[in-house]
Motif scaffolding. Structure first.
Motif, PDB file in Angstrom:
ATOM      1  N   ASN A 287      23.844  13.897 -41.923  1.00 42.63           N
ATOM      2  CA  ASN A 287      23.343  12.515 -41.994  1.00 42.63           C
ATOM      3  C   ASN A 287      22.269  12.267 -40.943  1.00 42.63           C
ATOM      4  O   ASN A 287      21.258  11.600 -41.193  1.00 42.63           O
ATOM      5  N   ILE A 288      22.478  12.818 -39.753  1.00 45.32           N
ATOM      6  CA  ILE A 288      21.492  12.618 -38.663  1.00 45.32           C
ATOM      7  C   ILE A 288      20.173  13.290 -39.027  1.00 45.32           C
ATOM      8  O   ILE A 288      19.084  12.714 -38.794  1.00 45.32           O
ATOM      9  N   ASN A 289      20.212  14.498 -39.619  1.00 43.74           N
ATOM     10  CA  ASN A 289      18.981  15.198 -40.012  1.00 43.74           C
ATOM     11  C   ASN A 289      18.213  14.389 -41.043  1.00 43.74           C
ATOM     12  O   ASN A 289      16.981  14.306 -41.011  1.00 43.74           O
ATOM     13  N   GLN A 290      18.948  13.771 -41.989  1.00 47.55           N
ATOM     14  CA  GLN A 290      18.279  12.947 -43.003  1.00 47.55           C
ATOM     15  C   GLN A 290      17.613  11.729 -42.360  1.00 47.55           C
ATOM     16  O   GLN A 290      16.475  11.376 -42.676  1.00 47.55           O
ATOM     17  N   ASP A 291      18.330  11.058 -41.412  1.00 53.61           N
ATOM     18  CA  ASP A 291      17.777   9.871 -40.733  1.00 53.61           C
ATOM     19  C   ASP A 291      16.533  10.248 -39.938  1.00 53.61           C
ATOM     20  O   ASP A 291      15.531   9.518 -39.931  1.00 53.61           O
ATOM     21  N   LEU A 292      16.555  11.420 -39.235  1.00 50.13           N
ATOM     22  CA  LEU A 292      15.406  11.839 -38.443  1.00 50.13           C
ATOM     23  C   LEU A 292      14.184  12.062 -39.322  1.00 50.13           C
ATOM     24  O   LEU A 292      13.061  11.687 -38.975  1.00 50.13           O
TER      25      LEU A 292
ATOM     26  N   GLU B 104      14.846   5.140 -31.679  1.00 49.50           N
ATOM     27  CA  GLU B 104      15.931   5.576 -32.568  1.00 49.50           C
ATOM     28  C   GLU B 104      15.884   7.089 -32.767  1.00 49.50           C
ATOM     29  O   GLU B 104      16.935   7.764 -32.810  1.00 49.50           O
ATOM     30  N   ILE B 105      14.671   7.675 -32.876  1.00 50.15           N
ATOM     31  CA  ILE B 105      14.532   9.126 -33.061  1.00 50.15           C
ATOM     32  C   ILE B 105      15.071   9.873 -31.844  1.00 50.15           C
ATOM     33  O   ILE B 105      15.785  10.881 -31.965  1.00 50.15           O
ATOM     34  N   ILE B 106      14.763   9.348 -30.637  1.00 47.17           N
ATOM     35  CA  ILE B 106      15.263   9.985 -29.409  1.00 47.17           C
ATOM     36  C   ILE B 106      16.787   9.956 -29.382  1.00 47.17           C
ATOM     37  O   ILE B 106      17.444  10.955 -29.046  1.00 47.17           O
ATOM     38  N   LYS B 107      17.367   8.806 -29.779  1.00 43.56           N
ATOM     39  CA  LYS B 107      18.831   8.688 -29.785  1.00 43.56           C
ATOM     40  C   LYS B 107      19.454   9.644 -30.798  1.00 43.56           C
ATOM     41  O   LYS B 107      20.453  10.313 -30.502  1.00 43.56           O
ATOM     42  N   LYS B 108      18.856   9.747 -31.984  1.00 40.28           N
ATOM     43  CA  LYS B 108      19.393  10.620 -33.028  1.00 40.28           C
ATOM     44  C   LYS B 108      19.341  12.082 -32.594  1.00 40.28           C
ATOM     45  O   LYS B 108      20.271  12.868 -32.828  1.00 40.28           O
ATOM     46  N   LYS B 109      18.229  12.529 -31.949  1.00 45.90           N
ATOM     47  CA  LYS B 109      18.102  13.917 -31.492  1.00 45.90           C
ATOM     48  C   LYS B 109      19.144  14.231 -30.420  1.00 45.90           C
ATOM     49  O   LYS B 109      19.729  15.326 -30.416  1.00 45.90           O
TER      50      LYS B 109
ATOM     51  N   LYS C 258      22.435  14.654 -32.136  1.00 49.23           N
ATOM     52  CA  LYS C 258      22.440  15.928 -32.867  1.00 49.23           C
ATOM     53  C   LYS C 258      22.800  17.076 -31.924  1.00 49.23           C
ATOM     54  O   LYS C 258      23.622  17.940 -32.251  1.00 49.23           O
ATOM     55  N   GLU C 259      22.184  17.095 -30.737  1.00 48.14           N
ATOM     56  CA  GLU C 259      22.474  18.148 -29.759  1.00 48.14           C
ATOM     57  C   GLU C 259      23.942  18.124 -29.352  1.00 48.14           C
ATOM     58  O   GLU C 259      24.582  19.181 -29.216  1.00 48.14           O
ATOM     59  N   THR C 260      24.488  16.889 -29.156  1.00 48.84           N
ATOM     60  CA  THR C 260      25.908  16.754 -28.760  1.00 48.84           C
ATOM     61  C   THR C 260      26.825  17.316 -29.838  1.00 48.84           C
ATOM     62  O   THR C 260      27.799  18.032 -29.543  1.00 48.84           O
ATOM     63  N   ILE C 261      26.533  17.010 -31.128  1.00 50.13           N
ATOM     64  CA  ILE C 261      27.375  17.496 -32.236  1.00 50.13           C
ATOM     65  C   ILE C 261      27.305  19.015 -32.313  1.00 50.13           C
ATOM     66  O   ILE C 261      28.333  19.709 -32.522  1.00 50.13           O
ATOM     67  N   GLU C 262      26.136  19.586 -32.157  1.00 50.25           N
ATOM     68  CA  GLU C 262      25.995  21.043 -32.236  1.00 50.25           C
ATOM     69  C   GLU C 262      26.781  21.726 -31.112  1.00 50.25           C
ATOM     70  O   GLU C 262      27.418  22.768 -31.329  1.00 50.25           O
ATOM     71  N   GLU C 263      26.769  21.139 -29.892  1.00 49.59           N
ATOM     72  CA  GLU C 263      27.555  21.711 -28.800  1.00 49.59           C
ATOM     73  C   GLU C 263      29.047  21.629 -29.094  1.00 49.59           C
ATOM     74  O   GLU C 263      29.799  22.563 -28.798  1.00 49.59           O
ATOM     75  N   ASN C 264      29.501  20.508 -29.691  1.00 52.82           N
ATOM     76  CA  ASN C 264      30.922  20.342 -30.028  1.00 52.82           C
ATOM     77  C   ASN C 264      31.350  21.332 -31.101  1.00 52.82           C
ATOM     78  O   ASN C 264      32.492  21.831 -31.090  1.00 52.82           O
ATOM     79  N   LEU C 265      30.474  21.655 -32.045  1.00 55.80           N
ATOM     80  CA  LEU C 265      30.803  22.619 -33.103  1.00 55.80           C
ATOM     81  C   LEU C 265      31.033  24.010 -32.513  1.00 55.80           C
ATOM     82  O   LEU C 265      31.895  24.766 -32.989  1.00 55.80           O
TER      83      LEU C 265
END
Length: 817
Positions: free
Chosen positions: A318-323, A488-493, A496-503
């Motif tokens: 969803n974040i990739n689509q919003d970006l 908003e783009i800065i917040k989304k990126k 995204k980084e936080t989710i990738e680290e959690n994965l």
């Protein structure tokens, strides 16, 4: 008594009034409702307080007075060579004697009492002495003789005797009715005597019967005294026998319960032995149950991590689509804002042009309006100058050659034509100048072209400014939107980084098929485990059951021993039920007979008590009869006294009235002689209270209206003289309030002439009237008028007028019409 002055402050309709009274005749004149009679009310209120005023405290105060203002009446009068000043307010009062600065009395009630004692008159006596009420003279003339008698009796205060007689008659009627009431409730003494004799005979019979019954009751109580010890012993024996039997029955029932309980415990113990063996066999599977359960728990933890991983992957998508969408939108906005970057500079240029045009319009408009006003002013000035010159020319033409020049005042002879021609030339020149100015004014009627042109350009630039301002607003909104998208783009990126680290941190190794297989195996092991828990809970009571069984066996033996002991005690009592019942029947019959006799004794005592009560009531009624006879005798004596007192009052009142007539006639005759300068010397009230006027020693059969007026005045003065003399005062003041009634003008003037003749007898005669023509020829006139605007009475005084001042002479002898 002589009045000196009266001051009223907020009293009735008098806001602030001061009156100085002089000797002789004083008229208080004014229309109805102007406040004349209020002056008399204030005099009486100052002396006698609240009882002399109409209404209450609220109605006394002037209705337009300020909230905290005071009501005050100050009366100064002379009495017995002393001067008194009374000051009365609504809540307090003071009285001063002569020139003493300190008041001699300072309370409302004490001042009223002090002045009543000093004057020797009550309020009613004061009024009947010094005051003659409205239309009273005419009223005396219109009364019938019997009514005139009642009136004279009332003002001489003889009504107090009449009131006392009425009180006596009322008491007499009340006592008569009271005697009748007592006699009606007196009763018959013979009936009371018969009832008393009958009651005494009944009391004798009832007393003998009571003695017989009391003797029988004594015998039965003696028999019971002999039986009761044996009966008590037998009852105790029966109670022990019943108690032992009850305990034996209870012990047998308890022994049976214990035996049943022992059988149940033995059966429960055998069942527990079987369950213990089954538990030993099942406990072999317990280790396999625990290992399977631990493996399932480990796989379920991995399953939770798998769920969390899937959730994060969905968020990442969803974040990739919003970006992608935000970056695309930001690129479009950058292109649009670049195209409108020069708009703010263009707006500033337009605003500068608009400001220049506004200044041009304002300056040109001001100059245009100023010039128009200047021309208009010049036209006005020229027109005035033209009118002035034309006026001067007209004057010169009217005066001709013999006239003088209006400017230098020299004669125009020989210069007339030259001067008039000069004026005409001046008039033509001024008219020409006015016409030129009018033409200039008309040319300035419309706005100059520079103003209209500048205003048109200004409207063009204003429209252009509105269009550019709208574009500028849209441009600024797009800039704000672009900044928002960047944030908003800065917040989304960052997210995204936080989710990738959690994965990366989520552990791997979850096997869904293995988890399902272990759960199936665990279901069978769970059933075995539940059975183990159930058997453990049941076999826990095995040792307790054995202990309870041993205790029950021991308790059984104890109850067997107790049963044997109770059976032996019952046999030892040697109790016979037949002997108990025989003795019970004998005691019951004896008590029953004693109770019957006791009831008859109580009944006989009640009869004696009732007869005694009846006899006492008869004796009380007999005493009340005698007391009422004494009361009737006392009331009859009091009634006889009141009858005699009623006769005395009637005789006394008749005597007072009979004595008053000659005395009134004597005083009235003296006044008549003075008022008529001896023309008439005798006036008499006959026994019917009819007025008899004597002329040359004979009663006049018919008297005229004027003679009736003087006769009524003399009678009223005689009444005042009698009241004053009885109080120990001289009659020096006479106040007449609207005494003329409906008298015509001639009869009014006649009464005034009579009053003038009284000034030798009275220091002050005060006449209150609303009739205007009465005030002429009077010593002092006080005018009372009601000021509608101020809402209060205005009082003014005028000087002394004599009869000679108005063309009349004092009559030597009064001629009656």
């Amino acid at each position: 008594m002589r009045l000196i002055s009266l001051e009223l402050e907020n009293f009735r309709q008098h806001k602030d009034t001061r009156i100085n009274f002089s000797d002789g005749i004083t008229i208080i004149n004014g229309s109805n409702g102007s406040g004349k009679s209020t002056i008399l009310e204030a005099i009486s209120w100052a002396i006698y307080g609240t009882e002399a005023a109409r209404g209450n405290k609220d109605s006394i105060k002037w209705n337009k007075a300020p909230a905290r203002s005071k009501v005050k009446v100050e009366l100064t009068f002379a009495l017995d060579n002393e001067t008194y000043k009374v000051i009365r307010w609504l809540d307090k009062a003071e009285i001063y004697l002569d020139t003493n600065p300190a008041p001699i009395v300072t309370t409302q009630q004490e001042i009223t009492k002090y002045l009543t004692d000093k004057l020797g008159m009550t309020k009613d006596e004061f009024f009947n002495t010094y005051f003659t009420g409205q239309k009273e003279l005419n009223f005396l003339g219109n009364q019938k003789p019997i009514e005139r008698r009642k009136f004279i009796s009332k003002v001489l205060n003889y009504e107090k005797v009449r009131e006392s007689q009425e009180k006596v008659r009322s008491d007499k009627n009340n006592i008569t009715n009271e005697i009748l009431g007592i006699k009606q409730g007196l009763g018959n003494i013979e009936i009371l005597e018969n009832e008393k004799n009958e009651s005494q005979e009944k009391l004798s019979v009832a007393s003998k019967n009571l003695e017989i019954k009391q003797a029988e009751l004594k015998d039965y109580k003696a028999k019971l005294g002999e039986l009761l010890p044996s009966w008590s012993k037998v009852k105790t024996l029966k109670e022990d026998f019943n108690r032992y039997n009850t305990e034996l029955k209870y012990t047998i029932d308890k022994l049976n319960d214990i035996e049943k309980n022992i059988e149940n415990l033995k059966s429960e113990n055998a069942d527990l032995e079987l369950k213990t063996k089954r538990l030993e066999e099942l406990e072999k599977h317990l280790d396999q149950y625990k290992k399977t359960e631990a493996k399932i728990q480990e796989l379920e933890k991995l399953q939770k991590h798998e769920y969390e991983k899937q959730k994060l992957l969905v968020q990442l998508e969803n974040i990739n689509q919003d970006l992608s969408q935000h970056e695309k939108k930001l690129e479009e906005l950058s292109k649009l804002t670049e195209a409108n970057r020069n708009i703010p500079a263009q707006i500033l240029v337009i605003q500068g042009e608009m400001d220049k045009l506004k200044l041009t319009v304002q300056d040109e408009t001001r100059q245009w309006l100023s010039k128009k006003q200047e021309i208009k002013t010049l036209i006005s000035q020229k027109e005035k100058e033209l009118n002035k010159v034309a006026t001067q020319s007209s004057i010169i033409e009217q005066k001709g050659e013999d006239g003088a020049c209006p400017t230098c005042e020299r004669t125009l002879k020989g210069e007339f034509e030259k001067v008039t021609s000069h004026f005409k030339e001046v008039i033509q020149d001024i008219s020409k100048e006015i016409q030129e100015l009018v033409n200039q004014e008309e040319s300035l009627h419309s706005e100059p072209e520079i103003i209209t042109t500048s205003r048109s350009k200004l409207e063009h630039y204003e429209k252009k400014f509105q269009d550019f301002s709208k574009i500028q607003g849209q441009y600024e909104e797009k800039i704000k939107l672009a900044e928002t998208l960047k944030t908003e783009i800065i917040k989304k990126k960052g997210l995204k980084e936080t989710i990738e680290e959690n994965l990366k941190k989520i552990p791997e190794g979850f096997d869904r098929e293995l988890l399902e297989k272990l759960k199936d195996e665990f279901a069978d092991l769970k059933k075995i485990y539940d059975e183990i828990l159930g058997l453990k809970a049941q076999t826990m009571n095995k040792d307790r059951i054995k202990i309870v069984l041993d205790a029950a066996t021991k308790n059984k033996q104890e109850e067997i021993n107790k049963k044997t002991e109770l059976e032996n005690k019952t046999k030892q009592l040697n109790y016979s039920e037949e002997e108990y019942k025989n003795l019970e029947e004998l005691v019951f019959n004896t008590e029953k007979a004693a109770n019957q006799v006791q009831y008859e004794v109580v009944k006989a005592e009640g009869e004696v008590k009732e007869i005694n009560a009846l006899l006492n009531r008869i004796l009380e009624a007999e005493k009340a009869y005698k007391d009422k006879q004494k009361l009737i005798k006392s009331k009859q004596e009091e009634l006889n006294y009141l009858i005699e007192l009623d006769r005395f009052y009637g005789y006394f009142l008749e005597k007072l009235n009979n004595q008053a007539r000659p005395e009134l006639s004597e005083y009235a005759s003296k006044f008549l002689m003075e008022l008529t300068d001896g023309r008439y010397s005798h006036l008499e009230l006959n026994d019917k209270y009819e007025i008899c006027l004597y002329d040359d020693g004979e009663v006049k059969p018919v008297i005229s209206g004027g003679e009736e007026d003087i006769a009524n005045l003399c009678i009223r003065l005689a009444i005042s003289q009698m009241i004053a003399q009885r109080s120990g005062r001289s009659l020096s003041l006479l106040i007449l309030d609207e005494v003329f009634g409906s008298l015509d003008e001639n009869r009014r003037n006649n009464v005034v002439s009579l009053l003038y003749s009284l000034t030798n007898n009275f220091e002050q005669v005060i006449l209150i009237t609303h009739i205007e023509d009465i005030k002429e020829g009077i010593d002092n006139i006080i005018k009372v008028e009601y000021d509608e605007e101020q809402g209060c009475s205005i009082v003014t005084s005028s000087g002394l007028y004599s009869l000679e001042d108005i063309g009349l002479s004092k009559p030597e002898q009064l001629e009656l019409i």
